[in-house]
Design an enzyme around this catalytic site. Structure first.
Site, PDB file in Angstrom:
ATOM      1  N   HIS A   1      41.826  27.905  40.386  1.00 43.86           N
ATOM      2  CA  HIS A   1      42.676  29.109  40.186  1.00 43.86           C
ATOM      3  C   HIS A   1      43.140  29.667  41.539  1.00 43.86           C
ATOM      4  O   HIS A   1      42.990  30.847  41.816  1.00 43.86           O
ATOM      5  CB  HIS A   1      41.941  30.145  39.334  1.00 43.86           C
ATOM      6  CG  HIS A   1      40.635  30.613  39.886  1.00 43.86           C
ATOM      7  ND1 HIS A   1      39.543  30.895  39.096  1.00 43.86           N
ATOM      8  CD2 HIS A   1      40.225  30.879  41.154  1.00 43.86           C
ATOM      9  CE1 HIS A   1      38.544  31.301  39.854  1.00 43.86           C
ATOM     10  NE2 HIS A   1      38.933  31.310  41.110  1.00 43.86           N
TER      11      HIS A   1
ATOM     12  N   GLU B   1      31.835  28.402  42.607  1.00 48.56           N
ATOM     13  CA  GLU B   1      32.584  28.774  41.391  1.00 48.56           C
ATOM     14  C   GLU B   1      32.395  27.755  40.275  1.00 48.56           C
ATOM     15  O   GLU B   1      32.589  28.073  39.099  1.00 48.56           O
ATOM     16  CB  GLU B   1      34.089  28.880  41.701  1.00 48.56           C
ATOM     17  CG  GLU B   1      34.444  30.059  42.585  1.00 48.56           C
ATOM     18  CD  GLU B   1      35.942  30.166  42.851  1.00 48.56           C
ATOM     19  OE1 GLU B   1      36.380  31.251  43.227  1.00 48.56           O
ATOM     20  OE2 GLU B   1      36.677  29.163  42.702  1.00 48.56           O
TER      21      GLU B   1
ATOM     22  N   HIS C   1      35.577  23.805  48.103  1.00 51.14           N
ATOM     23  CA  HIS C   1      36.350  24.558  49.093  1.00 51.14           C
ATOM     24  C   HIS C   1      35.459  25.566  49.793  1.00 51.14           C
ATOM     25  O   HIS C   1      34.436  25.986  49.253  1.00 51.14           O
ATOM     26  CB  HIS C   1      37.590  25.235  48.511  1.00 51.14           C
ATOM     27  CG  HIS C   1      37.393  26.331  47.487  1.00 51.14           C
ATOM     28  ND1 HIS C   1      36.670  26.177  46.331  1.00 51.14           N
ATOM     29  CD2 HIS C   1      37.867  27.600  47.446  1.00 51.14           C
ATOM     30  CE1 HIS C   1      36.715  27.291  45.618  1.00 51.14           C
ATOM     31  NE2 HIS C   1      37.433  28.187  46.280  1.00 51.14           N
TER      32      HIS C   1
ATOM     33  N   HIS D   1      37.832  38.491  42.051  1.00 48.80           N
ATOM     34  CA  HIS D   1      37.763  38.363  43.513  1.00 48.80           C
ATOM     35  C   HIS D   1      37.927  39.739  44.132  1.00 48.80           C
ATOM     36  O   HIS D   1      38.931  40.019  44.784  1.00 48.80           O
ATOM     37  CB  HIS D   1      38.845  37.419  44.017  1.00 48.80           C
ATOM     38  CG  HIS D   1      38.799  36.053  43.389  1.00 48.80           C
ATOM     39  ND1 HIS D   1      39.244  35.799  42.122  1.00 48.80           N
ATOM     40  CD2 HIS D   1      38.342  34.867  43.865  1.00 48.80           C
ATOM     41  CE1 HIS D   1      39.072  34.515  41.840  1.00 48.80           C
ATOM     42  NE2 HIS D   1      38.518  33.927  42.880  1.00 48.80           N
TER      43      HIS D   1
HETATM   44 FE   FE2 Z   1      38.117  31.873  42.879  1.00 52.27          FE
END
Ligand code: FE2
Lengths: 283, 131
Positions: free
Chosen positions: A12, A240, A193, A59
């Site tokens: 996302h 995540e 990431h 976030h």
């Molecule tokens: Fe995220």
């Protein structure tokens, strides 16, 4: 009864949302990424569910440093796009599904998952970017959505095992809902990431592929993976991926893979995307 | 600190946002949240120092790190990247542009690394194993 028929996973990435909003998806850098979603967009036009349970993380948009709920279920009539500092994304307000959300709140809490319930919640790129990737740029979203926000910002986040069990409980609870509804569940975020520190830019492609294989075939064992391994092997923000286990738990023991796509990079991130059908879903 | 928390310190170049970091970074992260309002972004841009002094309870060190846009320092002082994103969004920077500043690489070089498949895990897994 209501039934969870399909599951989907997708990254996302915020820059993906900005690229869609600015009409730049056909630029050479971005085109290969968006091409990987074409199969799904066509499939999604033919398979519009009544409700998507959308597992994502906030976030630092709805949840300030003052409040850190581990699992938060969106029970409102609708959810406005958040202003994350660039102004809100120009996407439709997200329609909720308060009757099923209330049913889930009751079912899951009595099943010993002590959720936080949200009646007024803006939704950020974690939720709206997946909707844009799958449904494009409509005037209104074609389905209702129940947001399920998971803390993966402050440590410890929930364990993979807890997420997997929550997914299983969601399946049980949905099946106790009287109305005939076709429900999809999406797990978002990931894949490898890292957005902080000297190690930023970390990507682990072999690990990502193995994660997708195991999610499909052996999720109960995958759910035992420790947070340390996520951070070590998938980067700080790779954590995540625990959210994908909620989706997988909600599909039942066996699932069939309809589509898979993997691409590096989407900005700082490895993009992973799967479409799955529960083996209990009539073909 | 628990062994759970300590284990993460073996991962090079990484700070996980623990409950104790959340506590020490509270004012910094709340300042970041204030930038989600357009009026506050304008006020901050007009006079950064005054905004920090008048509206936040951050330490001098945290304020200086913000003024310097030293994201590694902000993280060391309890900042978390999704909160700090409100600062670089106010500056009109993307995640990629801001994140690259923490690596010591020019942004073009960082982006090229990503296009070439990202930072390889080799050498970035464990301090004690040197792997
Ligand atoms: Fe995220």
């Amino acid at each position: 009864m209501a039934r969870i028929t399909h599951g989907l996973t997708t990254s996302h990435i915020p820059a993906v949302g900005a690229t869609i909003d600015q009409g730049r998806t056909q630029e050479p850098y971005w085109k290969p990424l968006f091409d990987g979603y074409e199969w799904t967009k066509a499939w999604a036009r033919e398979n519009v569910p009544d409700v998507v349970i959308l597992v994502y993380n906030d976030h630092a948009s709805a949840f300030t440093p003052a409040l850190v709920p581990t699992f938060a279920l969106g029970c409102a009539d609708e959810f406005p796009p958040a202003d994350e500092g660039y102004g809100p994304r120009p996407v439709p307000v997200v329609p909720g599904r308060p009757d099923l959300a209330a049913h889930l709140a009751e079912g899951l809490i009595l099943d010993e998952f002590d959720l936080t319930l949200m009646y007024d919640m803006p939704v950020d790129h974690g939720l709206t970017v997946p909707l844009s990737l799958i449904y494009g740029q409509p005037q209104a979203w074609p389905t209702t959505v129940i947001p399920l926000a998971v803390n993966v910002v402050q440590y410890p986040p929930p364990t993979g095992h807890r997420c997997f069990m929550l997914g299983q409980a969601i399946r049980r609870s949905v099946e106790r809902f009287d109305e005939n509804l076709n429900v999809h569940i999406w797990g978002t975020g990931g894949m490898s990431h890292q957005l902080q520190g000297p190690r930023a830019g970390f990507i682990n492609q072999p690990w990502d592929h193995a994660f997708m294989d195991r999610l499909l075939k052996d999720p109960a064992e995958l759910a035992r993976m420790k947070h340390l391994e996520y951070v070590r092997e998938a980067g700080a923000e790779g954590i995540e991926l625990v959210m994908w286990l909620i989706m997988r738990g909600a599909l039942g023991p066996e699932a069939e893979e309809l589509h898979r796509f993997y691409h590096v990079p989407g900005s700082n991130t490895a993009v992973g995307h799967m479409v799955l059908r529960s083996a209990e879903t009539p073909a | 600190m628990t062994s759970y928390t300590v284990e993460f310190d073996d991962i090079p170049g990484t700070r996980v946002f623990t409950a104790s970091r959340a506590k020490s970074g509270y004012a910094l992260n709340q300042f970041c949240m204030s930038l989600m309002k357009e009026a506050n972004r304008e006020r901050f841009k007009a006079d950064e120092r005054a905004y920090l002094d008048e509206t936040t309870r951050m330490s001098q060190e945290q304020k200086q790190a913000v003024l310097d846009r030293d994201y590694n320092k902000m993280i060391d002082l309890g900042g978390q990247i999704y909160f700090l994103a409100k600062i670089f969004a106010t500056d009109g920077l993307s995640y990629l542009q801001a994140v690259s500043t923490m690596t010591g690489m020019p942004v073009e070089e960082y982006q090229q690394m990503m296009i070439s498949g990202g930072r390889s895990p080799e050498g970035w897994r464990s301090i004690k194993d040197g792997d």
